[in-house]
Scaffold this motif. Sequence first.
Motif, mmCIF file in Angstrom:
data_model
loop_
_atom_site.group_PDB
_atom_site.id
_atom_site.type_symbol
_atom_site.label_atom_id
_atom_site.label_comp_id
_atom_site.label_asym_id
_atom_site.label_seq_id
_atom_site.Cartn_x
_atom_site.Cartn_y
_atom_site.Cartn_z
ATOM 1 N N ARG A 5 -8.929 -0.032 -3.002
ATOM 2 C CA ARG A 5 -8.697 -1.278 -2.747
ATOM 3 C C ARG A 5 -8.635 -1.962 -4.367
ATOM 4 O O ARG A 5 -9.081 -1.452 -5.223
ATOM 5 C CB ARG A 5 -9.736 -2.022 -1.951
ATOM 6 C CG ARG A 5 -9.718 -1.458 -0.578
ATOM 7 C CD ARG A 5 -10.356 -2.646 0.136
ATOM 8 N NE ARG A 5 -10.691 -2.354 1.545
ATOM 9 C CZ ARG A 5 -9.502 -2.608 2.364
ATOM 10 N NH1 ARG A 5 -8.527 -3.289 2.040
ATOM 11 N NH2 ARG A 5 -9.490 -2.313 3.592
ATOM 12 N N GLN A 6 -7.908 -3.083 -4.262
ATOM 13 C CA GLN A 6 -7.808 -3.911 -5.469
ATOM 14 C C GLN A 6 -7.262 -2.809 -6.406
ATOM 15 O O GLN A 6 -7.612 -2.839 -7.596
ATOM 16 C CB GLN A 6 -9.027 -4.451 -5.930
ATOM 17 C CG GLN A 6 -9.608 -5.449 -4.789
ATOM 18 C CD GLN A 6 -11.135 -5.856 -5.025
ATOM 19 O OE1 GLN A 6 -11.839 -5.206 -6.165
ATOM 20 N NE2 GLN A 6 -11.568 -6.665 -4.217
ATOM 21 N N GLU A 37 -13.515 3.248 -1.261
ATOM 22 C CA GLU A 37 -14.328 2.927 0.081
ATOM 23 C C GLU A 37 -14.031 4.221 0.510
ATOM 24 O O GLU A 37 -12.813 5.065 0.615
ATOM 25 C CB GLU A 37 -13.607 2.051 0.624
ATOM 26 C CG GLU A 37 -13.643 0.516 0.156
ATOM 27 C CD GLU A 37 -13.048 -0.569 0.792
ATOM 28 O OE1 GLU A 37 -12.410 -0.320 1.840
ATOM 29 O OE2 GLU A 37 -13.545 -1.853 0.434
ATOM 30 N N PHE A 61 0.834 -1.037 0.179
ATOM 31 C CA PHE A 61 0.090 0.049 -0.076
ATOM 32 C C PHE A 61 0.646 1.363 0.121
ATOM 33 O O PHE A 61 2.066 1.048 0.238
ATOM 34 C CB PHE A 61 -0.891 0.157 1.260
ATOM 35 C CG PHE A 61 -0.338 0.496 2.363
ATOM 36 C CD1 PHE A 61 -0.515 1.856 2.864
ATOM 37 C CD2 PHE A 61 0.411 -0.441 3.142
ATOM 38 C CE1 PHE A 61 -0.030 2.278 3.938
ATOM 39 C CE2 PHE A 61 0.949 0.129 4.537
ATOM 40 C CZ PHE A 61 0.769 1.345 4.797
ATOM 41 N N GLY A 85 -8.669 1.676 -8.900
ATOM 42 C CA GLY A 85 -9.220 0.989 -8.020
ATOM 43 C C GLY A 85 -10.655 1.079 -7.353
ATOM 44 O O GLY A 85 -11.298 1.945 -7.835
ATOM 45 N N LYS A 86 -10.986 0.412 -6.412
ATOM 46 C CA LYS A 86 -12.374 0.482 -5.846
ATOM 47 C C LYS A 86 -12.413 1.425 -4.607
ATOM 48 O O LYS A 86 -11.708 1.272 -3.814
ATOM 49 C CB LYS A 86 -12.887 -1.180 -5.398
ATOM 50 C CG LYS A 86 -14.219 -1.359 -4.982
ATOM 51 C CD LYS A 86 -14.372 -2.691 -4.588
ATOM 52 C CE LYS A 86 -15.917 -3.039 -3.926
ATOM 53 N NZ LYS A 86 -16.158 -4.050 -3.790
ATOM 54 N N ARG A 101 -10.064 5.322 0.664
ATOM 55 C CA ARG A 101 -9.024 4.457 -0.023
ATOM 56 C C ARG A 101 -9.500 3.887 -1.173
ATOM 57 O O ARG A 101 -10.761 3.778 -1.451
ATOM 58 C CB ARG A 101 -8.557 3.485 1.065
ATOM 59 C CG ARG A 101 -9.645 2.601 1.395
ATOM 60 C CD ARG A 101 -9.802 1.901 2.842
ATOM 61 N NE ARG A 101 -10.709 1.831 3.435
ATOM 62 C CZ ARG A 101 -11.408 2.795 4.291
ATOM 63 N NH1 ARG A 101 -11.168 4.056 4.394
ATOM 64 N NH2 ARG A 101 -12.925 2.450 4.645
ATOM 65 N N ASP A 112 -6.396 -0.757 9.340
ATOM 66 C CA ASP A 112 -5.763 -1.900 8.722
ATOM 67 C C ASP A 112 -5.193 -2.793 9.799
ATOM 68 O O ASP A 112 -4.551 -2.328 10.630
ATOM 69 C CB ASP A 112 -4.600 -1.185 7.957
ATOM 70 C CG ASP A 112 -3.818 -2.341 7.024
ATOM 71 O OD1 ASP A 112 -3.836 -3.618 7.519
ATOM 72 O OD2 ASP A 112 -3.599 -2.100 5.767
ATOM 73 N N SER A 131 -3.549 -4.651 -5.440
ATOM 74 C CA SER A 131 -4.276 -5.879 -5.616
ATOM 75 C C SER A 131 -2.969 -6.910 -5.645
ATOM 76 O O SER A 131 -3.134 -8.120 -5.224
ATOM 77 C CB SER A 131 -4.991 -5.978 -6.998
ATOM 78 O OG SER A 131 -4.247 -5.708 -8.262
ATOM 79 N N TYR A 163 -4.357 0.526 -1.726
ATOM 80 C CA TYR A 163 -4.103 -0.778 -1.354
ATOM 81 C C TYR A 163 -4.143 -1.526 -2.723
ATOM 82 O O TYR A 163 -5.022 -1.791 -3.503
ATOM 83 C CB TYR A 163 -5.259 -1.538 -0.536
ATOM 84 C CG TYR A 163 -5.192 -0.811 0.830
ATOM 85 C CD1 TYR A 163 -4.347 -1.299 2.022
ATOM 86 C CD2 TYR A 163 -5.815 0.362 1.247
ATOM 87 C CE1 TYR A 163 -4.096 -0.988 2.993
ATOM 88 C CE2 TYR A 163 -5.924 0.608 2.660
ATOM 89 C CZ TYR A 163 -5.004 0.127 3.509
ATOM 90 O OH TYR A 163 -4.824 0.594 4.821
#
Length: 161
Positions: A154-155, A136, A87, A133-134, A152, A142, A117, A115
């Motif tokens: 993610r992936q 959120e 990350f 990324g996805k 954030r 964490d 993937s 973060y």
Amino acid sequence: MTMIELNQSRRFSGSISRAAVALIFMMISLWLLPSQSRALPGLTFEQFYSHVGVLGLEFSDDVKKLAGSEVEIKGFMAPPLKAESQFFVLTKMPMAMCPFCSSDADWPEDILVIYLSERQTFVQNNSMIKVRGKLEYGSWRDPETGFISQLRLRQAEFSSL
């Protein structure tokens, strides 16, 4: 039906069949394109919060609407805590030092935790990157690092520009 009418009818239905097959093939091809080639909703640092008040930051309607979706944003990679991290923090402006290693007074106003993937080679902090990324939002700690984030991806994956 005469022989000429029958031949013309067959040619017409044959061209419809070929056109239908070509259309179906094109639709399947577009559906199978990798996500990198599809246009994603863009997000900017200015869109993160609707306002900062006495109670703190309030997430913008854009962030709330895009939560759970894959988005794209451009920025700069802050120097990571460890080279082998999966990350990093994306910032609006390049930073010369780790944002976690300085005082609260130097804490960047607009940051986004990324973060990955899978592990990628980090880039220089003065190189602009594009991250996908996805999205959120909301306070989250964490469990591995103890790092707390409000916003954030993610992936995620990034590329240099």
